[in-house]
Write a protein that holds these residues in place. Structure first.
Motif, PDB file in Angstrom:
ATOM      1  N   LYS A  91       0.885  -1.319   0.015  1.00 36.26           N
ATOM      2  CA  LYS A  91      -0.001   0.093   0.109  1.00 36.26           C
ATOM      3  C   LYS A  91       0.898   1.236  -0.110  1.00 36.26           C
ATOM      4  N   LYS A  92       2.048   1.269   0.869  1.00 39.57           N
ATOM      5  CA  LYS A  92       2.918   2.404   0.994  1.00 39.57           C
ATOM      6  C   LYS A  92       3.566   2.743  -0.398  1.00 39.57           C
ATOM      7  N   GLU A  93       4.103   1.615  -1.196  1.00 36.12           N
ATOM      8  CA  GLU A  93       4.657   1.555  -2.348  1.00 36.12           C
ATOM      9  C   GLU A  93       3.543   2.292  -3.500  1.00 36.12           C
ATOM     10  N   ARG A  94       2.327   2.054  -3.586  1.00 34.66           N
ATOM     11  CA  ARG A  94       1.662   2.319  -4.413  1.00 34.66           C
ATOM     12  C   ARG A  94       1.274   4.041  -4.204  1.00 34.66           C
ATOM     13  N   ALA A  95       1.336   4.400  -2.991  1.00 34.35           N
ATOM     14  CA  ALA A  95       1.073   5.645  -2.684  1.00 34.35           C
ATOM     15  C   ALA A  95       2.494   6.646  -2.819  1.00 34.35           C
ATOM     16  N   ARG A  96       3.401   6.046  -2.530  1.00 31.56           N
ATOM     17  CA  ARG A  96       4.698   6.534  -2.871  1.00 31.56           C
ATOM     18  C   ARG A  96       5.762   5.965  -3.689  1.00 31.56           C
ATOM     19  N   PRO A  97       5.205   5.851  -4.922  1.00 27.34           N
ATOM     20  CA  PRO A  97       6.381   5.297  -5.928  1.00 27.34           C
ATOM     21  C   PRO A  97       7.762   5.607  -6.037  1.00 27.34           C
ATOM     22  N   GLU A  98       8.156   6.588  -5.290  1.00 31.22           N
ATOM     23  CA  GLU A  98       9.502   7.041  -5.469  1.00 31.22           C
ATOM     24  C   GLU A  98      10.415   6.090  -4.603  1.00 31.22           C
ATOM     25  N   ILE A  99       9.881   5.531  -3.539  1.00 26.61           N
ATOM     26  CA  ILE A  99      10.390   4.590  -2.616  1.00 26.61           C
ATOM     27  C   ILE A  99      10.844   3.137  -3.327  1.00 26.61           C
ATOM     28  N   ILE A 100      10.187   3.080  -4.233  1.00 27.21           N
ATOM     29  CA  ILE A 100      10.773   1.671  -4.993  1.00 27.21           C
ATOM     30  C   ILE A 100      11.883   1.722  -5.912  1.00 27.21           C
ATOM     31  N   LYS A 101      12.966   1.237  -4.921  1.00 29.98           N
ATOM     32  CA  LYS A 101      14.257   1.167  -5.360  1.00 29.98           C
ATOM     33  C   LYS A 101      14.549  -0.414  -5.622  1.00 29.98           C
ATOM     34  N   GLY A 102      15.859  -0.523  -6.005  1.00 30.83           N
ATOM     35  CA  GLY A 102      16.640  -2.026  -6.153  1.00 30.83           C
ATOM     36  C   GLY A 102      15.901  -3.524  -5.711  1.00 30.83           C
ATOM     37  N   SER A 103      15.844  -3.398  -4.122  1.00 30.71           N
ATOM     38  CA  SER A 103      15.489  -4.548  -3.467  1.00 30.71           C
ATOM     39  C   SER A 103      13.838  -4.736  -3.706  1.00 30.71           C
ATOM     40  N   ARG A 104      13.293  -3.673  -3.633  1.00 31.99           N
ATOM     41  CA  ARG A 104      11.924  -3.528  -3.693  1.00 31.99           C
ATOM     42  C   ARG A 104      11.351  -3.978  -5.393  1.00 31.99           C
ATOM     43  N   LYS A 105      12.122  -3.565  -6.124  1.00 29.98           N
ATOM     44  CA  LYS A 105      11.815  -3.689  -7.400  1.00 29.98           C
ATOM     45  C   LYS A 105      11.935  -5.375  -7.731  1.00 29.98           C
ATOM     46  N   LYS A 106      13.012  -5.962  -7.226  1.00 30.36           N
ATOM     47  CA  LYS A 106      13.113  -7.336  -7.321  1.00 30.36           C
ATOM     48  C   LYS A 106      12.158  -8.081  -6.754  1.00 30.36           C
ATOM     49  N   ARG A 107      11.707  -7.686  -5.584  1.00 26.08           N
ATOM     50  CA  ARG A 107      10.354  -8.135  -4.979  1.00 26.08           C
ATOM     51  C   ARG A 107       9.375  -8.104  -5.759  1.00 26.08           C
ATOM     52  N   ILE A 108       8.822  -7.114  -6.258  1.00 30.36           N
ATOM     53  CA  ILE A 108       7.810  -6.800  -7.044  1.00 30.36           C
ATOM     54  C   ILE A 108       7.665  -7.717  -8.250  1.00 30.36           C
ATOM     55  N   ALA A 109       8.914  -7.665  -8.992  1.00 35.10           N
ATOM     56  CA  ALA A 109       9.124  -8.482 -10.226  1.00 35.10           C
ATOM     57  C   ALA A 109       8.762  -9.818 -10.058  1.00 35.10           C
ATOM     58  N   ALA A 110       9.353 -10.618  -8.836  1.00 34.76           N
ATOM     59  CA  ALA A 110       9.061 -11.893  -8.283  1.00 34.76           C
ATOM     60  C   ALA A 110       7.888 -12.009  -8.186  1.00 34.76           C
ATOM     61  N   GLY A 111       7.014 -11.218  -7.547  1.00 28.75           N
ATOM     62  CA  GLY A 111       5.540 -11.447  -7.030  1.00 28.75           C
ATOM     63  C   GLY A 111       4.690 -11.207  -8.190  1.00 28.75           C
ATOM     64  N   SER A 112       5.158 -10.675  -9.489  1.00 30.18           N
ATOM     65  CA  SER A 112       4.260 -10.534 -10.593  1.00 30.18           C
ATOM     66  C   SER A 112       4.476 -11.432 -11.745  1.00 30.18           C
ATOM     67  N   GLY A 113       5.586 -11.994 -11.630  1.00 30.45           N
ATOM     68  CA  GLY A 113       6.249 -13.092 -12.585  1.00 30.45           C
ATOM     69  C   GLY A 113       6.878 -12.143 -13.695  1.00 30.45           C
ATOM     70  N   THR A 114       7.322 -11.173 -13.564  1.00 30.54           N
ATOM     71  CA  THR A 114       7.880 -10.293 -14.563  1.00 30.54           C
ATOM     72  C   THR A 114       9.480  -9.873 -14.304  1.00 30.54           C
ATOM     73  N   GLN A 115      10.101  -8.858 -15.136  1.00 32.36           N
ATOM     74  CA  GLN A 115      11.315  -8.548 -14.757  1.00 32.36           C
ATOM     75  C   GLN A 115      11.467  -7.170 -14.418  1.00 32.36           C
ATOM     76  N   VAL A 116      12.559  -6.944 -13.911  1.00 24.91           N
ATOM     77  CA  VAL A 116      12.877  -5.465 -13.143  1.00 24.91           C
ATOM     78  C   VAL A 116      12.651  -4.602 -14.327  1.00 24.91           C
ATOM     79  N   GLN A 117      13.072  -4.906 -15.676  1.00 24.04           N
ATOM     80  CA  GLN A 117      13.009  -3.751 -16.601  1.00 24.04           C
ATOM     81  C   GLN A 117      11.610  -3.572 -16.918  1.00 24.04           C
ATOM     82  N   GLU A 118      10.618  -4.537 -16.720  1.00 22.48           N
ATOM     83  CA  GLU A 118       9.092  -4.426 -16.831  1.00 22.48           C
ATOM     84  C   GLU A 118       8.569  -3.269 -15.731  1.00 22.48           C
ATOM     85  N   ILE A 119       9.253  -3.483 -14.453  1.00 19.05           N
ATOM     86  CA  ILE A 119       8.685  -2.671 -13.481  1.00 19.05           C
ATOM     87  C   ILE A 119       9.297  -0.931 -13.607  1.00 19.05           C
ATOM     88  N   ASN A 120      10.243  -0.951 -14.242  1.00 23.35           N
ATOM     89  CA  ASN A 120      10.984   0.469 -14.690  1.00 23.35           C
ATOM     90  C   ASN A 120      10.135   1.068 -15.493  1.00 23.35           C
TER      91      ASN A 120
END
Length: 459
Positions: free
Chosen positions: A385-414
């Motif tokens: 919820k916090k990441e959706r409200a403040r996307p600027e906090i989404i950095k390296g480790s968070r991106k990897k976790r989101i990519a793993a959770g959504s079955g995507t690559q970090v490039q797609e998160i970017n």
């Protein structure tokens, strides 16, 4: 639908511009190209001949006015003849009968008949405010009866039970009798399909028609079969007094031969077209709007109607109010926008109705399919919820976790975050006086020719 024809005609009609007058000589090559474009689109030969003849007769010798170029005059003629070939105006269902109005659906197996019954039931219930009863008289396929029951439950209309031990006439008459007692407005009767037209099938369907005397007899046909669709419709029309056609699977047909052939060959109007698998993917067939789509002019009227019906206005108003107040545009709001677009059949369904979209490169179109939308929703759902409200906090480790959770690559998160940032900037421009105009000007530079007032021909 019509992608190939739209592309061919678009290139062909450009070649006629720059003339002071349209003559037989200078339109000869263009007409040859138009003829080839129609034949490649699997339009029936008699339709092609008649179309080219009419365009030639009307175009030759026409003086070009100061406001229109020869190309525009020619396109105007082509557009009017396309409308004429498809029926000129939408013909609505005739339901002005002592209730219940009985509508019988006929067609070959696999054309999408049972699904079309459910789609039509939903259309009548939601847009025409009718109470609807559906019944299956297909005693050869128990799965068809079960399928209709499931779909009736999904769209919220009444289902009349039947089974394979009964006779089709008995099933249909019992359903109509039940509808009379319950004051139901419309009864939709699904009939048995066959793999091909045969005498037994025709005899059975004739007897059923005679017994129930429907006010509408609709032939359901697969657009993917091209001009064969028109020939099959003609065979049915010789056995039954058809009142109209439902053209299915138009979202999978890039040619459009069926739509351009049916009216000429059968004399019957296309009343609806199926534009997807969802139960709300049924549109009234408007020849004038389809002609505009074929010529790359879009179909803004249908888009407006879709927005009116399918967009959650309350939710949209909340987001707009939030933006205007300066409270920001979050990833939750972005996810809501994606959901609303999905409800309208996805981005490509919307863009197809906008002028000039034929100019979009294939690579861009590929990024706007349903798959992309599903992926974007999965990425946002994998955020906290916090990441959706403040996307600027989404950095390296968070991106990897989101990519793993959504079955995507970090490039797609970017990529998603970049798109979101662009949208956020656009929304900020809406604040204050003249905000909407500023935003539209900003968008204009991002869009292809033909949209936002650029490009396409004007009449």
């Amino acid at each position: 639908m019509f992608e190939n024809l739209q592309e061919r005609l678009g290139k062909t009609l450009k070649n006629i511009s720059g003339r002071g007058r349209l003559t037989e000589d200078n339109i000869k090559d263009t007409l040859r190209e138009v003829r080839m474009a129609f034949l490649e689109a699997d339009v029936a030969l008699p339709v092609v001949r008649e179309f080219v003849k009419q365009v030639k007769e009307r175009a030759v010798g026409i003086e070009v006015t100061k406001s229109l170029s020869p190309g525009q005059v020619f396109i105007k003629i082509v557009r009017e003849e396309l409308e004429k070939a498809m029926g000129e105006a939408n013909e609505e269902l005739s339901l002005n009968a002592q209730p219940p109005a009985v509508v019988m659906m006929a067609g070959l197996q696999g054309a999408g008949k049972t699904t079309s019954v459910a789609k039509l039931a939903k259309f009548l219930k939601e847009r025409k405010k009718k109470s609807v009863l559906v019944v299956s008289a297909d005693v050869y396929r128990p799965a068809a009866i079960k399928q209709l029951e499931t779909l009736a439950d999904e769209v919220g209309v009444e289902f009349f039970p039947s089974d394979i031990s009964q006779q089709p006439v008995d099933i249909a008459t019992a359903a109509i009798s039940h509808a009379k007692k319950k004051f139901i407005d419309v009864v939709l009767v699904d009939t048995a399909g066959r793999l091909h037209v045969d005498s037994d099938m025709m005899d059975e369907i004739k007897n059923l028609h005679h017994a129930i005397n429907p006010i509408e007899t609709l032939f359901v046909v697969d657009a993917m079969t091209g001009q064969d669709a028109a020939n099959t419709a003609k065979a049915f029309d010789e056995a039954l007094p058809l009142t109209g056609v439902i053209l299915t699977k138009t979202d999978g047909d890039a040619r459009g031969g069926a739509a351009l052939s049916i009216r000429h060959i059968t004399g019957k109007p296309i009343k609806f077209m199926g534009v997807g698998e969802r139960t709300d993917a049924l549109e009234p067939f408007h020849p004038d709007r389809i002609a505009s789509r074929i010529l790359g002019m879009g179909d803004v009227l249908s888009l407006i109607e879709e927005v009116e019906m399918k967009v959650d206005k309350e939710q949209a108003a909340k987001v707009a109010e939030k933006v205007f107040k300066g409270d920001g545009f979050t990833l939750d709001d972005f996810a809501e926008q994606l959901k609303q677009m999905k409800n309208m059949g996805g981005m490509m369904s919307m863009l197809d109705k906008l002028p000039g979209m034929a100019n979009l490169p294939d690579a861009v179109k590929g990024q706007m399919g349903d798959k992309t939308f599903i992926q974007m929703e999965a990425i946002i759902s994998s955020m906290t919820k916090k990441e959706r409200a403040r996307p600027e906090i989404i950095k390296g480790s968070r991106k990897k976790r989101i990519a793993a959770g959504s079955g995507t690559q970090v490039q797609e998160i970017n990529k998603l975050l970049k798109q979101f940032t662009q949208m956020q900037k656009m929304m900020k421009k809406m604040k204050g006086k003249g905000g909407m105009q500023k935003m539209m000007r900003g968008m204009k530079g991002m869009l292809p020719p033909g949209m936002m007032g650029g490009g396409g021909p004007k009449f």
